[in-house]
Design an enzyme around this catalytic site. Structure first.
Site, PDB file in Angstrom:
ATOM      1  CE1 TYR A  33       4.850  -6.220  -1.333  1.00 54.69           C
ATOM      2  CE2 TYR A  33       5.472  -3.907  -1.442  1.00 54.69           C
ATOM      3  CZ  TYR A  33       4.501  -4.880  -1.396  1.00 54.69           C
ATOM      4  OH  TYR A  33       3.173  -4.534  -1.447  1.00 54.69           O
ATOM      5  NE  ARG A  52       5.190  -6.097  -9.482  1.00 54.34           N
ATOM      6  CZ  ARG A  52       4.005  -6.471  -9.011  1.00 54.34           C
ATOM      7  NH1 ARG A  52       2.901  -5.934  -9.502  1.00 54.34           N
ATOM      8  NH2 ARG A  52       3.902  -7.422  -8.094  1.00 54.34           N
ATOM      9  NE  ARG A 101      16.589   9.345  10.121  1.00 55.63           N
ATOM     10  CZ  ARG A 101      16.283  10.614   9.876  1.00 55.63           C
ATOM     11  NH1 ARG A 101      17.198  11.561  10.116  1.00 55.63           N
ATOM     12  NH2 ARG A 101      15.108  10.955   9.388  1.00 55.63           N
ATOM     13  CD  GLU A 183      -2.936   0.819  -6.994  1.00 58.97           C
ATOM     14  OE1 GLU A 183      -2.720  -0.171  -7.707  1.00 58.97           O
ATOM     15  OE2 GLU A 183      -2.055   1.617  -6.645  1.00 58.97           O
ATOM     16  CG  LEU A 207       1.775  -2.693  -8.329  1.00 65.57           C
ATOM     17  CD1 LEU A 207       3.166  -2.097  -8.150  1.00 65.57           C
ATOM     18  CD2 LEU A 207       1.485  -3.708  -7.239  1.00 65.57           C
TER      19      LEU A 207
END
Length: 287
Positions: A33, A52, A101, A183, A207
């Site tokens: 995302y 990104r 699944r 972070e 990140l």
């Protein structure tokens, strides 16, 4: 009033938007995302977020959605349709739904990625009163997987971290691994010693923040000294200042760590100045 959202090529009222229960983002957290801020109706750091996103997809071997080259147009359309002045646009791409699944990836020639976008209106986003007083953080153990450089939807532990902070009467948490700060739960972490800005170097451990890259560039252009290295939580508690950066908080001062007050308990001079520079320059470059 209902929001208009985007799902796999269609603009829909949010009440009508659906994704399969077999979508791998739901079953396996198999998705990535991005969140892009909107100020004055324009997108902040869009090119960085798009780059990104492409990197995250490549790292997980998720094909680009068919609308990848139209993402700027889609973002702008959602801003208009939802009358967003200040806020955020959330974008998510999953590996899609194979109709059942299975741990094994579905055939990318058969199963196409799922693409979802929606807006969040945040009037006065850049004028947050929290930035005037700063935030309090606690430290917690970092037990996430080893590829934190990929912006996946695996956000359970960061969410738990925020709840740990809330329970402790703080605003957020900084994660610690091998004695060093990695972070924040949803942001990059920094300390200031003298006039030197210190933040962990890029690696798979953190990140690669889009706001981080811009802020460090602006800091260097402003003749501020930047050192990219790991620092301990004790070093942070003894620092002159501390702050975080993210797409939604921009530059946010930290005034307390694990109950230890930094300085006089109010934002120092470096973080507020960086916030001012970042917002000014980002508004100029917004699209």
């Amino acid at each position: 009033m209902s929001r208009t959202v985007y799902v796999n090529g269609a603009y829909l009222p949010e009440e009508e938007a659906t994704v399969s229960i077999f979508d791998r983002s739901f079953l396996m957290a198999d998705g990535v995302y991005e969140v892009t801020s909107v100020l004055g109706g324009k997108l902040i750091d869009f090119d960085g977020h798009l780059a990104r996103l492409e990197r995250s997809l490549n790292e997980l071997d998720i094909p680009k959605p068919e609308a990848f080259d139209s993402l700027l147009e889609i973002h702008r359309e959602l801003v208009v349709r939802n009358d967003i002045t200040d806020g955020m646009i959330y974008l998510q791409v999953s590996r899609g739904s194979a109709g059942d699944r299975d741990f094994v990836f579905p055939d990318p020639e058969v199963v196409k990625p799922t693409l979802v976008l929606f807006t969040q209106s945040k009037p006065g986003l850049a004028e947050s009163p929290v930035a005037q007083k700063g935030i309090k953080v606690i430290s917690i153990e970092d037990v996430r997987w080893g590829r934190r450089d990929i912006k996946t939807v695996q956000l359970l532990y960061p969410s738990m971290g925020k709840m740990m902070a809330k329970k402790a009467g703080a605003d957020d948490a900084w994660m610690i691994e091998d004695g060093f700060v990695t972070e924040g739960t949803s942001n990059n972490a920094y300390i200031v010693q003298g006039n030197k800005i210190i933040t962990r170097a890029l690696s798979n451990d953190i990140l690669h923040g889009i706001t981080r890259a811009a802020v460090l560039r602006f800091a260097r252009e402003a003749q501020m000294e930047v050192e990219e290295r790991s620092f301990t939580i004790d070093e942070a508690k003894a620092a002159d200042e501390a702050f975080i950066t993210s797409a939604s908080t921009f530059v946010m001062p930290v005034v307390e760590i694990d109950g230890v007050t930094l300085g006089d308990g109010t934002p120092g001079s470096v973080a507020p100045r960086l916030r001012e520079i970042y917002l000014e320059e980002s508004r100029k470059a917004a699209i």
